[in-house]
Design a protein around this motif. Structure first.
Motif, PDB file in Angstrom:
ATOM      1  N   MET A   1       0.817  -1.182   0.000  1.00  0.00           N
ATOM      2  CA  MET A   1       0.000   0.000   0.000  1.00  0.00           C
ATOM      3  C   MET A   1       0.865   1.252   0.000  1.00  0.00           C
ATOM      4  O   MET A   1       0.452   2.266  -0.537  1.00  0.00           O
ATOM      5  N   GLU A   2       2.035   1.162   0.587  1.00  0.00           N
ATOM      6  CA  GLU A   2       2.913   2.327   0.599  1.00  0.00           C
ATOM      7  C   GLU A   2       3.294   2.717  -0.828  1.00  0.00           C
ATOM      8  O   GLU A   2       3.324   3.899  -1.170  1.00  0.00           O
ATOM      9  N   ALA A   3       3.554   1.731  -1.659  1.00  0.00           N
ATOM     10  CA  ALA A   3       3.892   2.020  -3.060  1.00  0.00           C
ATOM     11  C   ALA A   3       2.711   2.691  -3.755  1.00  0.00           C
ATOM     12  O   ALA A   3       2.892   3.614  -4.553  1.00  0.00           O
ATOM     13  N   LEU A   4       1.514   2.261  -3.446  1.00  0.00           N
ATOM     14  CA  LEU A   4       0.319   2.857  -4.024  1.00  0.00           C
ATOM     15  C   LEU A   4       0.178   4.312  -3.595  1.00  0.00           C
ATOM     16  O   LEU A   4      -0.141   5.177  -4.395  1.00  0.00           O
ATOM     17  N   LEU A  40       1.063  -6.575  -9.315  1.00  0.00           N
ATOM     18  CA  LEU A  40       1.378  -7.907  -8.785  1.00  0.00           C
ATOM     19  C   LEU A  40       1.586  -7.865  -7.276  1.00  0.00           C
ATOM     20  O   LEU A  40       1.156  -8.773  -6.560  1.00  0.00           O
ATOM     21  N   GLU A  41       2.228  -6.809  -6.780  1.00  0.00           N
ATOM     22  CA  GLU A  41       2.409  -6.679  -5.335  1.00  0.00           C
ATOM     23  C   GLU A  41       1.063  -6.514  -4.643  1.00  0.00           C
ATOM     24  O   GLU A  41       0.823  -7.096  -3.590  1.00  0.00           O
ATOM     25  N   GLY A  42       0.173  -5.738  -5.231  1.00  0.00           N
ATOM     26  CA  GLY A  42      -1.163  -5.577  -4.663  1.00  0.00           C
ATOM     27  C   GLY A  42      -1.908  -6.894  -4.603  1.00  0.00           C
ATOM     28  O   GLY A  42      -2.562  -7.217  -3.609  1.00  0.00           O
ATOM     29  N   LEU A  43      -1.805  -7.685  -5.662  1.00  0.00           N
ATOM     30  CA  LEU A  43      -2.450  -9.005  -5.674  1.00  0.00           C
ATOM     31  C   LEU A  43      -1.834  -9.924  -4.616  1.00  0.00           C
ATOM     32  O   LEU A  43      -2.548 -10.684  -3.952  1.00  0.00           O
ATOM     33  N   ALA A  44      -0.521  -9.843  -4.456  1.00  0.00           N
ATOM     34  CA  ALA A  44       0.144 -10.656  -3.430  1.00  0.00           C
ATOM     35  C   ALA A  44      -0.332 -10.237  -2.036  1.00  0.00           C
ATOM     36  O   ALA A  44      -0.540 -11.087  -1.159  1.00  0.00           O
ATOM     37  N   GLN A  45      -0.517  -8.948  -1.828  1.00  0.00           N
ATOM     38  CA  GLN A  45      -1.019  -8.474  -0.533  1.00  0.00           C
ATOM     39  C   GLN A  45      -2.424  -9.002  -0.272  1.00  0.00           C
ATOM     40  O   GLN A  45      -2.742  -9.407   0.849  1.00  0.00           O
ATOM     41  N   ILE A  46      -3.244  -9.025  -1.309  1.00  0.00           N
ATOM     42  CA  ILE A  46      -4.597  -9.568  -1.159  1.00  0.00           C
ATOM     43  C   ILE A  46      -4.526 -11.045  -0.792  1.00  0.00           C
ATOM     44  O   ILE A  46      -5.237 -11.517   0.098  1.00  0.00           O
ATOM     45  N   GLU A  47      -3.662 -11.792  -1.480  1.00  0.00           N
ATOM     46  CA  GLU A  47      -3.505 -13.215  -1.181  1.00  0.00           C
ATOM     47  C   GLU A  47      -3.081 -13.447   0.271  1.00  0.00           C
ATOM     48  O   GLU A  47      -3.501 -14.407   0.903  1.00  0.00           O
ATOM     49  N   ARG A  48      -2.225 -12.556   0.780  1.00  0.00           N
ATOM     50  CA  ARG A  48      -1.765 -12.676   2.169  1.00  0.00           C
ATOM     51  C   ARG A  48      -2.795 -12.170   3.163  1.00  0.00           C
ATOM     52  O   ARG A  48      -2.617 -12.300   4.367  1.00  0.00           O
ATOM     53  N   GLY A  49      -3.856 -11.563   2.668  1.00  0.00           N
ATOM     54  CA  GLY A  49      -4.854 -10.993   3.562  1.00  0.00           C
ATOM     55  C   GLY A  49      -4.395  -9.679   4.167  1.00  0.00           C
ATOM     56  O   GLY A  49      -4.862  -9.283   5.226  1.00  0.00           O
ATOM     57  N   ALA A  50      -3.474  -9.010   3.492  1.00  0.00           N
ATOM     58  CA  ALA A  50      -2.916  -7.759   4.011  1.00  0.00           C
ATOM     59  C   ALA A  50      -3.758  -6.580   3.550  1.00  0.00           C
ATOM     60  O   ALA A  50      -3.304  -5.719   2.812  1.00  0.00           O
ATOM     61  N   TYR A  51      -5.004  -6.572   3.970  1.00  0.00           N
ATOM     62  CA  TYR A  51      -5.891  -5.478   3.602  1.00  0.00           C
ATOM     63  C   TYR A  51      -5.596  -4.275   4.486  1.00  0.00           C
ATOM     64  O   TYR A  51      -5.259  -4.409   5.649  1.00  0.00           O
ATOM     65  N   VAL A  52      -5.768  -3.113   3.918  1.00  0.00           N
ATOM     66  CA  VAL A  52      -5.550  -1.889   4.682  1.00  0.00           C
ATOM     67  C   VAL A  52      -6.877  -1.500   5.318  1.00  0.00           C
ATOM     68  O   VAL A  52      -7.878  -1.341   4.636  1.00  0.00           O
ATOM     69  N   GLU A  53      -6.859  -1.382   6.621  1.00  0.00           N
ATOM     70  CA  GLU A  53      -8.050  -0.939   7.322  1.00  0.00           C
ATOM     71  C   GLU A  53      -7.901   0.530   7.626  1.00  0.00           C
ATOM     72  O   GLU A  53      -6.805   1.024   7.846  1.00  0.00           O
ATOM     73  N   GLY A  54      -9.007   1.209   7.618  1.00  0.00           N
ATOM     74  CA  GLY A  54      -8.977   2.615   7.931  1.00  0.00           C
ATOM     75  C   GLY A  54      -8.476   3.480   6.792  1.00  0.00           C
ATOM     76  O   GLY A  54      -8.067   4.604   7.010  1.00  0.00           O
ATOM     77  N   GLU A  55      -8.500   2.947   5.572  1.00  0.00           N
ATOM     78  CA  GLU A  55      -8.103   3.741   4.407  1.00  0.00           C
ATOM     79  C   GLU A  55      -9.048   4.934   4.320  1.00  0.00           C
ATOM     80  O   GLU A  55     -10.244   4.802   4.506  1.00  0.00           O
ATOM     81  N   PRO A  56      -8.526   6.109   4.013  1.00  0.00           N
ATOM     82  CA  PRO A  56      -9.404   7.278   3.944  1.00  0.00           C
ATOM     83  C   PRO A  56     -10.580   7.039   3.008  1.00  0.00           C
ATOM     84  O   PRO A  56     -10.392   6.663   1.850  1.00  0.00           O
ATOM     85  N   GLU A  57     -11.758   7.246   3.514  1.00  0.00           N
ATOM     86  CA  GLU A  57     -12.964   6.981   2.734  1.00  0.00           C
ATOM     87  C   GLU A  57     -13.041   7.840   1.480  1.00  0.00           C
ATOM     88  O   GLU A  57     -13.627   7.436   0.484  1.00  0.00           O
TER      89      GLU A  57
END
Length: 69
Positions: A1-4, A40-57
């Protein structure tokens, strides 16, 4: 998410649009080869369950407002 977060707004918009297109089961947009590592990194994060909580709405709302039918 930092890269995003470091991506220019236009690149984030393109990525958001691609995700929404795939989610709607439409033909996916072509991904610029330059952006492929981030995707690809974003997809890997999803696979790991590394969702970002509290992302600005406002970021999520903006992505949905820009959605092209």
């Amino acid at each position: 998410m930092e890269a995003l977060r470091r991506m220019p707004a236009a690149d984030r918009e393109s990525l958001a649009q691609a995700i929404l297109t795939v989610a709607d089961n439409e033909t996916p947009l072509d991904i610029d080869p330059e952006h492929l590592p981030a995707v690809l990194e974003g997809l890997a994060q999803i696979e790991r369950g590394a969702y970002v909580e509290g992302e600005p709405e406002d970021l999520v709302a903006a992505a949905f407002r820009r959605r092209v039918p």
